[in-house]
Design an enzyme around this catalytic site. Structure first.
Site, PDB file in Angstrom:
ATOM      1  CD  GLU A   1      -3.141  -0.990   2.063  1.00 50.73           C
ATOM      2  OE1 GLU A   1      -2.978  -0.307   3.089  1.00 50.73           O
ATOM      3  OE2 GLU A   1      -4.198  -1.603   1.829  1.00 50.73           O
TER       4      GLU A   1
ATOM      5  CD  GLU B   1      -3.960  -5.902   2.631  1.00 48.93           C
ATOM      6  OE1 GLU B   1      -4.715  -5.257   3.375  1.00 48.93           O
ATOM      7  OE2 GLU B   1      -2.761  -5.646   2.515  1.00 48.93           O
TER       8      GLU B   1
HETATM    9  C1  GLA Z   1      -4.115  -2.523   4.845  1.00 53.32           C
HETATM   10  C2  GLA Z   1      -2.694  -3.032   5.000  1.00 53.32           C
HETATM   11  C3  GLA Z   1      -2.604  -4.222   5.891  1.00 53.32           C
HETATM   12  C4  GLA Z   1      -3.479  -4.043   7.095  1.00 53.32           C
HETATM   13  C5  GLA Z   1      -4.901  -3.817   6.644  1.00 53.32           C
HETATM   14  C6  GLA Z   1      -5.871  -3.687   7.797  1.00 53.32           C
HETATM   15  O1  GLA Z   1      -4.787  -3.084   3.830  1.00 53.32           O
HETATM   16  O2  GLA Z   1      -2.108  -3.320   3.756  1.00 53.32           O
HETATM   17  O3  GLA Z   1      -1.250  -4.343   6.282  1.00 53.32           O
HETATM   18  O4  GLA Z   1      -3.029  -2.946   7.831  1.00 53.32           O
HETATM   19  O5  GLA Z   1      -4.945  -2.613   5.949  1.00 53.32           O
HETATM   20  O6  GLA Z   1      -7.181  -3.514   7.313  1.00 53.32           O
END
Ligand code: GLA
Ligand code: GLA
EC number: 3.2.1.23
Length: 669
Positions: A150, A307
């Site tokens: 991210e 995710e």
């Molecule tokens: C993001 C991050 C993860 C985690 C999630 C929690 O997507 O990439 O590492 O922190 O949020 O929702």
């Protein structure tokens, strides 16, 4: 582009074995196999363990974890581990810490505490990428590489001196000379003319509104700086490893400042993270928007859901858990809309740390839980859907989306704070969702020729070439819809003179001479019965047919909704913020005019999406309602549903997937 596809649909999660004693790992692998997991993202936040001191690398624990996964038949999406620098970096190089616009330093202790322009960070991170890549390039478990994590989630804008210097370099590249920059930034205004590059800074906290073009360019620069990290890591990986490379985007969870349309070319597969907003009354509609946008960023190709959550997250004010069946509907809705992989954050719920209350595949309570049972069921579902892998989603409608238009539309000192960029986008997309129509959310420069209907919500900033492309689309027989506060400025955020909506005035056959934003809570009515709020404007139809005019408010009798026949098509303009009922009626008229139809008639609350390959098609039916529904669908059921009187019955809250026989002819063929 390197091939990232496996045998079927990827299924898994972030796996952080370093948070657990090694005895736990064997149980992890057993449970993963039970659940049908075939891909896990490993090493995302491992930098501090992999490199305990500069240049000293420790890989033995990661070797063991990856070997175990491989023995269990589980693929690895291996992180470059650069997502969050170890504490020693800032301790030795405090200048790598990012600063806010007011000079506040963002310290280590959370994550991502680095200045994206820092050459020191870049150097150390690339050294780590090289070490990890050389170690695992030929490991048979590794099927994909995961750059950072991210990028820009917490550190997208840094205003420190290092960033300032980098910003000046970026501006020199963009403008070449100061005269061009001064012209683009409109510095004749408020005594802002620059005579030396050294005088230029990021838009740091100022006594009043900072120069809007300076702000816009800083946002562009900041997205590019994050992208530069992706590109640098990917270039290195491309030299050192044979596998495909991705990073996880954050489309549709409110992330505004990363221009993913420009990033898509830098990954072998577009991967996205998506989380529901607990306060959202209809999260499945926004999930669909996020998925449709991710697919648009991917140019229509299949993508990876890197995710999402099995249940609650930890970072919202009230972290609502998913009700039974909701995770499955969420996951399969993503697949319906083009995802060829369903991964989660994270495998095992953490015992410690800021995310210990975040759901996972294995909850704190262990595998004897609703969540883990649903995880196992989903694994079986995805195995049953292996054949849809690689197919594409049918869509005859496009919605134009441009991050720069978003940034521009929401700069300060504008006519109304109630005009926000995603408001009309969401409203129109939701109306299409209710009508059973799937739309691609694409950049204005995308090829529009395959669509019948193109919507341009709040396209405040638009380039000449993109406005011209929309015109060609209409001339060629397409129907376009433009909403208020579109076409207002050019790429420098300079007003397009001669009347609004500047770039689209001729196409729409209207001219707006003055905006009349409404007061908070004020509503107006149209003579077709519609209700609206937020925005009205003094509009003259100059060629367009008037479809509705105001009956009250500041501008009674003035046109609010128009349609202009152009070439073989038509361009509609919506000059006010219609409520949902009126938006539904507008969309119904547009669908009638364009002949766009849902794949199959379905009751309200039932989502139907078609995926298609060269010779087959599949219908995904997601029943979001609390009662069974019946649809006229025939074919082979891969998932869910039962036959009742020749119809497909999908129980309350369930999902069915049918391979259609014969595959229907594409509408646009
Ligand atoms: C993001 C991050 C993860 C985690 C999630 C929690 O997507 O990439 O590492 O922190 O949020 O929702
Ligand atoms: C003040 C300032 C002007 C202008 C107006 C805008 O009066 O003196 O320069 O900014 O506000 O309302």
């Amino acid at each position: 582009m390197r091939n990232w596809h496996g045998e079927g649909i990827w299924y898994g999660a972030d796996y952080n074995p370093e948070q657990w004693p090694e005895q736990t790992w064997a149980e992890d692998i057993d449970l993963m196999r039970r659940a049908g997991v075939n891909l896990v993202s490993v090493g995302i936040f491992s930098w501090a363990l992999l490199e305990p001191a500069p240049g000293r690398y420790v890989f033995d624990w990661l070797d063991r974890a990856i070997d175990l996964l491989h023995d269990g038949g589980i693929g690895v999406d291996l992180a470059t581990a650069t997502a969050s620098p170890p504490p020693w970096l800032a301790h030795r190089h405090p200048e790598t810490l990012p600063r806010r616009a007011d000079g506040t330093v963002l310290w280590p202790g959370g994550r991502q505490a680095y200045c994206p322009s820092s050459p020191v960070f870049r150097g150390h991170s690339l050294a780590l990428v090289e070490a990890v890549a050389r170690r695992y390039a030929r490991h048979p478990a590794v099927v994909l590489w995961h750059v950072s994590n991210e990028l820009g989630c917490h550190n997208v804008h840094c205003y420190c001196d290092v960033s300032a210097e980098s910003f000046r370099g970026w501006l020199r590249e963009r403008y070449g000379d100061l005269d061009s920059l001064n012209a683009a930034w409109g510095t004749a205004f408020w005594s802002q003319r620059y005579h030396d590059w050294a005088e230029i800074n990021p838009p740091r906290t100022a006594p009043t509104f900072a120069n809007p073009t300076q702000q816009l360019d800083f946002l562009r620069f900041s997205s590019d700086e994050q992208r530069a990290q992706l590109r640098a890591e990917r270039e290195l990986l491309n030299r050192l490893v044979p596998q495909p490379v991705t990073t996880n985007f954050m489309i549709g969870t409110g992330i505004k400042y990363l221009d993913y349309h420009s990033w898509a070319a830098d990954v072998d597969v577009v991967a996205n993270d998506h989380y529901l907003t607990a306060a959202d009354p209809q999260p499945q509609v926004n999930l669909a928007l996020a998925a449709d946008h991710t697919r648009g960023v991917a140019g229509g190709a299949p993508w990876l859901l890197m995710e999402h959550s099995t249940s609650a997250v930890n970072w919202q004010p009230r972290n609502v858990a998913k009700t039974p069946g909701q995770m499955r509907r969420n996951s399969l809705a993503h697949v319906a809309r083009g995802a060829d992989g369903v991964l989660f954050f994270q495998w095992r719920a953490s015992r410690a740390g800021a995310e210990k209350f975040h759901s996972a595949l294995v909850p704190h309570a262990g595998p004897d839980t609703k969540v883990f049972r649903e995880v196992c069921r989903l694994g079986a579902d995805l195995r049953a859907l292996a054949e849809v892998r690689g197919s594409r989603v049918d869509a005859d409608v496009a919605i134009l989306f441009d991050y720069e238009a978003w940034w521009g539309a929401e700069l300060d000192s504008h006519p109304s704070v109630d005009v926000t960029y995603t408001d009309r986008l969401s409203a129109l997309h939701a109306a299409l969702w209710r009508a059973g129509i799937t739309a691609d959310v694409v950049h204005p420069s995308a090829d529009l020729s395959r669509y019948r209907l193109v919507l341009a919500p709040t396209l405040y900033l638009v380039r000449d070439a993109d406005a011209a492309a929309l015109r060609r689309f209409v001339e060629g027989g397409g129907t376009a819809v433009v909403t208020y506060f579109s076409g207002i400025v050019d790429e420098h955020d300079h007003i397009r003179l001669g009347g609004y909506p500047g770039a689209f005035r001729d196409l729409l056959g209207v001219r707006v001479e003055e905006f009349f934003p409404l007061r908070d809570g004020e509503t107006v009515h149209l003579d077709d019965g519609a209700r609206a709020d937020v925005w009205t404007e003094w509009l003259h139809a100059e060629g367009a047919e008037v479809l509705a005019a105001y009956t009250d408010g500041p501008l009674p009798g003035v046109p609010a909704l128009t349609r202009h026949a152009v070439g073989a098509g038509a361009a509609w303009y919506v000059g006010t913020r219609l409520d949902d009922d009126a938006t539904d009626r507008l969309v119904a008229r547009l669908l009638t005019e364009t002949g766009v139809r849902p794949p199959v008639g379905a009751p309200a609350g039932v989502e139907v999406v078609r995926r298609r390959s060269a010779d087959r098609s599949w219908l995904f039916v997601v029943n979001h309602t609390g009662r069974p529904v019946r649809l006229a669908v025939s074919g082979v059921e891969l998932l869910g549903g039962t036959r009742c009187d020749g119809e497909l019955e999908v129980p309350a809250g369930e999902v069915a997937v049918v391979r259609e026989q014969p595959a229907p002819v594409p509408a646009t063929a």
